[in-house]
Design a protein around this motif. Structure first.
Motif, mmCIF file in Angstrom:
data_model
loop_
_atom_site.group_PDB
_atom_site.id
_atom_site.type_symbol
_atom_site.label_atom_id
_atom_site.label_comp_id
_atom_site.label_asym_id
_atom_site.label_seq_id
_atom_site.Cartn_x
_atom_site.Cartn_y
_atom_site.Cartn_z
ATOM 1 N N LYS A 1 -36.604 -14.070 -26.560
ATOM 2 C CA LYS A 1 -35.366 -13.351 -26.850
ATOM 3 C C LYS A 1 -35.075 -12.336 -25.758
ATOM 4 O O LYS A 1 -35.943 -11.556 -25.370
ATOM 5 N N TYR A 2 -33.839 -12.341 -25.285
ATOM 6 C CA TYR A 2 -33.395 -11.375 -24.288
ATOM 7 C C TYR A 2 -32.254 -10.535 -24.867
ATOM 8 O O TYR A 2 -31.573 -10.944 -25.813
ATOM 9 N N GLN A 3 -32.052 -9.377 -24.265
ATOM 10 C CA GLN A 3 -30.940 -8.503 -24.641
ATOM 11 C C GLN A 3 -30.014 -8.389 -23.431
ATOM 12 O O GLN A 3 -30.340 -7.722 -22.451
ATOM 13 N N ALA A 4 -28.873 -9.079 -23.502
ATOM 14 C CA ALA A 4 -27.925 -9.082 -22.386
ATOM 15 C C ALA A 4 -26.822 -8.056 -22.626
ATOM 16 O O ALA A 4 -26.223 -8.019 -23.705
ATOM 17 N N ASP A 5 -26.577 -7.224 -21.626
ATOM 18 C CA ASP A 5 -25.486 -6.251 -21.671
ATOM 19 C C ASP A 5 -24.467 -6.611 -20.603
ATOM 20 O O ASP A 5 -24.821 -6.868 -19.453
ATOM 21 N N MET A 6 -23.183 -6.616 -20.990
ATOM 22 C CA MET A 6 -22.125 -7.041 -20.084
ATOM 23 C C MET A 6 -21.007 -6.001 -20.090
ATOM 24 O O MET A 6 -20.383 -5.766 -21.132
ATOM 25 N N CYS A 7 -20.796 -5.389 -18.945
ATOM 26 C CA CYS A 7 -19.700 -4.429 -18.793
ATOM 27 C C CYS A 7 -18.453 -5.188 -18.330
ATOM 28 O O CYS A 7 -18.468 -5.848 -17.287
ATOM 29 N N VAL A 8 -17.379 -5.125 -19.109
ATOM 30 C CA VAL A 8 -16.164 -5.901 -18.830
ATOM 31 C C VAL A 8 -14.999 -4.964 -18.548
ATOM 32 O O VAL A 8 -14.692 -4.071 -19.342
ATOM 33 N N ARG A 9 -14.365 -5.168 -17.394
ATOM 34 C CA ARG A 9 -13.174 -4.394 -17.039
ATOM 35 C C ARG A 9 -12.017 -5.357 -16.814
ATOM 36 O O ARG A 9 -12.141 -6.320 -16.066
ATOM 37 N N ARG A 10 -10.886 -5.082 -17.449
ATOM 38 C CA ARG A 10 -9.697 -5.925 -17.284
ATOM 39 C C ARG A 10 -8.792 -5.327 -16.215
ATOM 40 O O ARG A 10 -8.377 -4.175 -16.308
ATOM 41 N N ILE A 11 -8.478 -6.143 -15.189
ATOM 42 C CA ILE A 11 -7.650 -5.697 -14.077
ATOM 43 C C ILE A 11 -6.413 -6.600 -14.010
ATOM 44 O O ILE A 11 -6.528 -7.795 -13.738
#
Length: 380
Positions: free
Chosen positions: A252-262
Motif C-alpha cells: 500500500k502506498y499513499q499518493a499525494d497529488m497537487c493539482v493546479r488549473r491553468i
C-alpha cells in the motif's frame, strides 16, 4: 500476515492476475479490430465503443492499485478546480518520476469518468507492445519518435483528427522527454544543460521541452476547445519509491497529488514566451516538491475522491469468464496423466509468466528514455 495479504505475495496468484489481464486484453484488441467496420459508417459510435473497451482493460490496472494494493490518492487543490473535473477537455502535465505515476493519473481519470477517453503523447516503440500499444492505436493515440523535427507533422495531424472527439478527454503529457533519475547521468547532464542556459537548474525535474507542449496547446485549443491545463505534481508519503511489482505484491502506498488549473488562454503562444512560462511552471513544481520533502504535504485543500465499484466488477467479470475454463482445462491435463500434455502445459505457464514480466518491465525506471543524456551531448 492475514490470509489475503499472504495470497497477494504468491507467484501463482500473480500469474492468474496476469493471465486475466493478458487474455482479456487480447480479446479486447480483437473486438477493437472488429469495430473498424464502424469507422466509415459512424465514427462517433466507433469512438464511444472503443472508449468502453479501453476502459475494460485499463480499469484492471486501476483495480490493482486502488483495491488490490489499497493505495490511496489524495488531491490537494481548490473546490472550484474539483468541480471542473470530468466536465471539460484538458491537458494534464504529470511529473514523470515514478514507475506508477501513470497509474495514479489513470486512477483519478477513472474516478471522474474519463479513463476510457484519456489520451497521451506516447513514444512510437509502445505502438508495437501487445495490449498497451494496440489498445492505444484504436484509441487514436498520437505516437512520436521524440525527435521534434521528425514528429512535428505527425503530431499536428494526429491532434487534428481529435477535433470532433465526442467525449471529454484528458490529454496526459510529460514535458520532460523521460523520467527523472537522480542517481544516473541523465540528471547530471540535465543540470549541465540548464547551467549552460539562462534558466535556473531544477532539483527534481529534467529540463522541460517546449516544442511539443506548445504545439499540443495550440492545436487542441483551436480544434478541440481545450479549456485548461491541469498541472499535477505527484509525490508519495514516507519517501516511498513505488513500483508496479510492489503494487502486485499488495504493498500500500499513499499518493499525494497537487493539482493546479491553468486556463489555456493564460499560456502564451509565442515560442520564446511559452518556453519561459513552461520553465517557470517547472520552477514552481520544483518548489512544491521541495516543500513536500520538508513538510510531507502540499498546499491546498485535501480531497479524497471516492473509489467506484466498476473496476472491481469489471475484474470479477473477466476473472469469472477466463479462470473457470482455465481451471477445468488444468485439472483435465493433470488428470490425463500424459507427460507430454503436462509438460506442454507447464511450458505454457512459463511462457505466460515471462510475458507478464515483460509487460511489467515496460513501466520500469531502467527502461526510461535517454533524453537527458542525449540533450547534453547535442550541446557539447
Amino acid at each position: 500476515m492475514g490470509l489475503i495479504a499472504f495470497l497477494k505475495t504468491q507467484f501463482i496468484v500473480h500469474l492468474l492476475v496476469g493471465f486475466v489481464f493478458v487474455v482479456s486484453g487480447l480479446i479486447i484488441n480483437f473486438l477493437q479490430l472488429c469495430t473498424l467496420v464502424l469507422w466509415p459508417i459512424n465514427k462517433e459510435l466507433y469512438r464511444r465503443v472503443n472508449c468502453r473497451l479501453a476502459y475494460s482493460l485499463w480499469s484492471q490496472l486501476v483495480f490493482l492499485l486502488e483495491w488490490w494494493s489499497g493505495t490511496e490518492c489524495t488531491l490537494f487543490t481548490e473546490q472550484a478546480t474539483v468541480d471542473k473535473f470530468g466536465t471539460e477537455h484538458v491537458i494534464v502535465i504529470l511529473n514523470h518520476n515514478y514507475e506508477i505515476d501513470f497509474l495514479c493519473g489513470w486512477t483519478i481519470c477513472e474516478r471522474y469518468g474519463v479513463l476510457g477517453s484519456s489520451k497521451v503523447l506516447a513514444k512510437k516503440e509502445l505502438l508495437y507492445v501487445p495490449l498497451i500499444g494496440w489498445t492505444w492505436y484504436f484509441l487514436e493515440i498520437v505516437f512520436c519518435k521524440r525527435k521534434w523535427e521528425e514528429d512535428k507533422d505527425t503530431v499536428i495531424e494526429g491532434l487534428k483528427r481529435l477535433a470532433d472527439y465526442p467525449e471529454y478527454m484528458w490529454f496526459l503529457l510529460a514535458c520532460l522527454g523521460g523520467r527523472f533519475e537522480e542517481k544516473k547521468d541523465k540528471h547530471l547532464d540535465s543540470v549541465r544543460v540548464k547551467l549552460s542556459s539562462r534558466y535556473l537548474c531544477l532539483a527534481f525535474f529534467l529540463f522541460p521541452r517546449k516544442e511539443g507542449f506548445l504545439c499540443i496547446c495550440v492545436c487542441l485549443y483551436r480544434t478541440l476547445t481545450v479549456a485548461a491545463v491541469y498541472d499535477v505534481t505527484l509525490n508519495f508519503r514516507g519517501n516511498e519509491n513505488p513500483t508496479l511489482l510492489g503494487t502486485l505484491y499488495g504493498k500500500k502506498y499513499q499518493a499525494d497529488m497537487c493539482v493546479r488549473r491553468i486556463p489555456l488562454e493564460d499560456i502564451p503562444e509565442n515560442e520564446k514566451e511559452c518556453a519561459s512560462w513552461l520553465h517557470k511552471l517547472y520552477q514552481e513544481k520544483d518548489a512544491l516538491q521541495e516543500r513536500y520533502e520538508k513538510e510531507g504535504t502540499f498546499p491546498g485543500q485535501r480531497f479524497k475522491p471516492p473509489k467506484r465499484p466498476w473496476t472491481v466488477l469489471n475484474f470479477l467479470f473477466w476473472a469469472t469468464v477466463l479462470l473457470s475454463p482455465l481451471f477445468t482445462f488444468a485439472i483435465g491435463i493433470f488428470a490425463s496423466g500424459s507427460p507430454l500434455l503436462i509438460c506442454g502445459f507447464l511450458v505454457f505457464v512459463g511462457a505466460a509468466s515471462f510475458g507478464v514480466r515483460r509487460l511489467i518491465g515496460v513501466t520500469e525506471i531502467q527502461k526510461g528514455s535517454s533524453y537527458g543524456n542525449q540533450e547534453f551531448k547535442k550541446r557539447e
